[in-house]
Scaffold this motif. Structure first.
Motif, PDB file in Angstrom:
ATOM      1  N   VAL A  82       0.861  -1.174   0.000  1.00  0.00           N
ATOM      2  CA  VAL A  82       0.000   0.000   0.000  1.00  0.00           C
ATOM      3  C   VAL A  82       0.903   1.233   0.000  1.00  0.00           C
ATOM      4  O   VAL A  82       1.914   1.278   0.711  1.00  0.00           O
ATOM      5  CB  VAL A  82      -0.966   0.009   1.210  1.00  0.00           C
ATOM      6  N   HIS A  83       0.557   2.229  -0.820  1.00  0.00           N
ATOM      7  CA  HIS A  83       1.335   3.462  -0.934  1.00  0.00           C
ATOM      8  C   HIS A  83       0.393   4.659  -0.897  1.00  0.00           C
ATOM      9  O   HIS A  83      -0.789   4.552  -1.255  1.00  0.00           O
ATOM     10  CB  HIS A  83       2.115   3.501  -2.251  1.00  0.00           C
ATOM     11  N   ALA A  84       0.932   5.826  -0.531  1.00  0.00           N
ATOM     12  CA  ALA A  84       0.171   7.067  -0.560  1.00  0.00           C
ATOM     13  C   ALA A  84       0.442   7.804  -1.862  1.00  0.00           C
ATOM     14  O   ALA A  84       1.560   7.774  -2.388  1.00  0.00           O
ATOM     15  CB  ALA A  84       0.545   7.958   0.617  1.00  0.00           C
ATOM     16  N   SER A  85      -0.576   8.470  -2.388  1.00  0.00           N
ATOM     17  CA  SER A  85      -0.412   9.295  -3.579  1.00  0.00           C
ATOM     18  C   SER A  85       0.466  10.499  -3.231  1.00  0.00           C
ATOM     19  O   SER A  85       0.694  10.802  -2.055  1.00  0.00           O
ATOM     20  CB  SER A  85      -1.775   9.752  -4.099  1.00  0.00           C
ATOM     21  N   PRO A  86       0.984  11.217  -4.229  1.00  0.00           N
ATOM     22  CA  PRO A  86       1.940  12.303  -3.940  1.00  0.00           C
ATOM     23  C   PRO A  86       1.437  13.339  -2.944  1.00  0.00           C
ATOM     24  O   PRO A  86       2.198  13.795  -2.087  1.00  0.00           O
ATOM     25  CB  PRO A  86       2.182  12.918  -5.324  1.00  0.00           C
ATOM     26  N   TYR A 139       7.061   1.615  -6.841  1.00  0.00           N
ATOM     27  CA  TYR A 139       6.280   2.853  -6.855  1.00  0.00           C
ATOM     28  C   TYR A 139       7.160   3.946  -6.291  1.00  0.00           C
ATOM     29  O   TYR A 139       7.713   3.811  -5.198  1.00  0.00           O
ATOM     30  CB  TYR A 139       5.015   2.688  -6.009  1.00  0.00           C
ATOM     31  N   GLU A 140       7.325   5.046  -7.032  1.00  0.00           N
ATOM     32  CA  GLU A 140       8.164   6.150  -6.592  1.00  0.00           C
ATOM     33  C   GLU A 140       7.412   7.459  -6.768  1.00  0.00           C
ATOM     34  O   GLU A 140       6.726   7.662  -7.774  1.00  0.00           O
ATOM     35  CB  GLU A 140       9.476   6.193  -7.383  1.00  0.00           C
ATOM     36  N   SER A 141       7.565   8.358  -5.787  1.00  0.00           N
ATOM     37  CA  SER A 141       6.869   9.643  -5.802  1.00  0.00           C
ATOM     38  C   SER A 141       7.870  10.769  -5.627  1.00  0.00           C
ATOM     39  O   SER A 141       8.820  10.653  -4.836  1.00  0.00           O
ATOM     40  CB  SER A 141       5.824   9.678  -4.677  1.00  0.00           C
ATOM     41  N   LEU A 145       4.111  14.239  -8.418  1.00  0.00           N
ATOM     42  CA  LEU A 145       3.966  13.156  -9.379  1.00  0.00           C
ATOM     43  C   LEU A 145       4.416  11.828  -8.778  1.00  0.00           C
ATOM     44  O   LEU A 145       5.245  11.790  -7.874  1.00  0.00           O
ATOM     45  CB  LEU A 145       4.792  13.442 -10.634  1.00  0.00           C
ATOM     46  N   ALA A 146       3.868  10.745  -9.310  1.00  0.00           N
ATOM     47  CA  ALA A 146       4.280   9.403  -8.917  1.00  0.00           C
ATOM     48  C   ALA A 146       4.347   8.534 -10.161  1.00  0.00           C
ATOM     49  O   ALA A 146       3.656   8.781 -11.155  1.00  0.00           O
ATOM     50  CB  ALA A 146       3.307   8.803  -7.900  1.00  0.00           C
ATOM     51  N   ALA A 147       5.186   7.501 -10.095  1.00  0.00           N
ATOM     52  CA  ALA A 147       5.314   6.560 -11.205  1.00  0.00           C
ATOM     53  C   ALA A 147       5.183   5.140 -10.685  1.00  0.00           C
ATOM     54  O   ALA A 147       5.790   4.778  -9.669  1.00  0.00           O
ATOM     55  CB  ALA A 147       6.654   6.743 -11.916  1.00  0.00           C
ATOM     56  N   ALA A 190      11.019   3.561 -11.891  1.00  0.00           N
ATOM     57  CA  ALA A 190      10.866   4.814 -12.630  1.00  0.00           C
ATOM     58  C   ALA A 190      10.785   5.966 -11.645  1.00  0.00           C
ATOM     59  O   ALA A 190      10.074   5.879 -10.641  1.00  0.00           O
ATOM     60  CB  ALA A 190       9.612   4.776 -13.508  1.00  0.00           C
ATOM     61  N   GLU A 191      11.525   7.044 -11.923  1.00  0.00           N
ATOM     62  CA  GLU A 191      11.586   8.213 -11.049  1.00  0.00           C
ATOM     63  C   GLU A 191      11.095   9.451 -11.795  1.00  0.00           C
ATOM     64  O   GLU A 191      11.761   9.935 -12.717  1.00  0.00           O
ATOM     65  CB  GLU A 191      13.022   8.444 -10.565  1.00  0.00           C
ATOM     66  N   PRO A 192       9.900   9.990 -11.439  1.00  0.00           N
ATOM     67  CA  PRO A 192       9.382  11.182 -12.117  1.00  0.00           C
ATOM     68  C   PRO A 192      10.103  12.443 -11.669  1.00  0.00           C
ATOM     69  O   PRO A 192      10.382  12.623 -10.483  1.00  0.00           O
ATOM     70  CB  PRO A 192       7.907  11.204 -11.703  1.00  0.00           C
TER      71      PRO A 192
END
Length: 427
Positions: A82-86, A139-141, A145-147, A190-192
């Motif tokens: 589970v992750h949080a949006s930006p 998942y990276e934020s 932005l997040a990718a 991936a890193e936005p």
């Protein structure tokens, strides 16, 4: 007006006194929408936690103001992460095996109102829109932005891909801002970086699914164009993180660091130190926008500072002989939290890696196998939360005071979790 410190003390008192929490299926709990005709709607709230129940499709939203489970949902499958949006409004429920991501709207957010932002606190909800792709992994934020990186599948002949998201896009039927298919399947990342994005490339002759290089892409509407492949090799690439000026990627033989200056990107390779240890490598990288360096995590209890300015990797000594079970960095980048394998929580100052405190037996009965306890950090206050699977509790941590600040009993075993709320308040 109530200060952040008073708000934290109030929330801690509520949770310290809370009894067993009962999961509810309706829209129960106290909800508040102060939009109306107010000139400047403001809410004081400690936020919410979205908590997984390991091995189950059940997902719980804990309201930290009320000290209770506000809502429970059944995901399509048991989430693997589970992750949080930006901007911390949404939780991403990753179901890697099934190639699916679902979204929970935490219900706490800010929206534009003339020349300022109004606060909103509404009931949480499970969105009907979903994001599908083969094997969502990393998942990276960064910034707003997040990718999400999708590994693809060698067996199915599906290449890797990535999707770019924002809080605004998640709230629309399309979910994504842009997507891009890559040239082969791989376990990448991936890193936005605004109009740019760094992602991975795998040499055709390389064995396994690990990438070997990093590429730079530029966004063009709903897709990307590849503009550069950095010549420095990164064998066995795994793990990445972005801070204000640098992007770091874990390699088998060191760390590849990319520096961004405007639209210019340059790369350097930092070799593993001589005292890295036999069979040890950095495979997870964490950090914070306010930190000039990164933290590299290896197997067992091995931790390292990655300093891009000095071009050096140095060991962080934190607990001799102990194994890391959970980690987090606070919202200001001032403290590194580490839970070890006997249930002690260590708090280190990131300025010099000095240990500020060690809180023994925070987890009285540690699991003997994964899933391990998890840490979630508030983006609005000086606090963190620690899940206790065998004790069926959530423990509140006062980071600044380096002390426990309450414990909440649950009627389920909590696992992974993330904090949702307003990262900053506009006063």
């Amino acid at each position: 007006m109530e200060t952040a410190s008073l708000r934290w003390k109030r929330a801690a008192l509520v949770l310290a006194c809370a009894g067993a929490l009962a999961a509810c299926g309706g829209s129960g709990g106290i909800v508040e929408d102060v939009g109306g005709g107010d000139d400047h709607a403001h809410i004081e709230t400690a936020g919410r936690l979205v908590v997984l129940e390991p091995g189950s499709a059940q997902v719980h939203v804990v309201d930290l103001d009320a000290g209770s489970v506000l809502q429970s949902y059944a995901a399509d499958n048991a989430p693997s992460a589970v992750h949080a949006s930006p901007d911390k409004r949404y939780a991403l429920l990753v179901q890697a095996t099934q190639g699916l991501i679902q979204f929970v709207d935490g219900g706490i957010y800010q929206e534009p109102h003339g020349d300022h932002m109004d606060d909103r606190k509404e009931p949480p909800r499970l969105l009907t829109t979903q994001l599908a792709g083969v094997r969502p992994s990393h998942y990276e934020s960064h910034d707003e932005l997040a990718a999400v990186f999708f590994d693809g599948s060698v067996d199915a002949g599906t290449n890797a891909s990535f999707a770019l998201l924002s809080d605004e896009s998640i709230g629309t039927p399309g979910i994504t801002l842009a997507t891009q298919r890559l040239g082969s399947p791989m376990h990448g990342t991936a890193e936005p970086r605004g109009d740019w994005l760094l992602t991975t490339w795998k040499a055709p002759e390389a064995e396994g699914t690990s990438p070997t290089h990093v590429e730079l892409y530029e966004r063009h509407g709903d897709h990307f164009h590849q503009t550069k492949r950095f010549e420095q090799e990164c064998p066995g690439l795994h793990g990445s993180y972005s801070n204000a000026d640098y992007i770091a990627f874990g390699c088998r033989d060191g760390v590849l660091v990319v520096h961004q200056s405007g639209d210019e990107f340059t790369a350097q390779k930092i070799a593993n130190p001589a005292d890295m240890g036999e069979g040890v490598r950095i495979s997870t990288i964490i950090g914070n926008e306010h930190m000039p360096s990164f933290v590299g995590i290896g197997s067992g209890g091995n931790l390292f500072e990655i300093d891009p300015l000095a071009g050096a990797i140095k060991r962080i000594d934190w607990a001799e002989g102990r194994v890391r079970r959970a980690h987090a960095i606070d919202a200001e980048g001032q403290n590194l939290l580490l839970l070890d394998d006997v249930g002690t929580l260590h708090i280190l100052a990131t300025s010099d890696w000095r240990k500020r405190a060690a809180l023994p037996s925070v987890i009285a009965s540690m699991p003997t196998a994964a899933p391990w306890p998890a840490l979630a950090v508030s983006a609005d206050d000086d606090k963190a939360w620690l899940s206790d699977p065998q004790g069926k509790r959530l423990h509140a941590i006062d980071i600044g005071g380096a002390a426990l600040a309450g414990s909440v009993a649950l009627n389920f075993s909590p696992g992974g979790m993330t904090w949702l709320g307003m990262a900053t308040h506009e006063h």
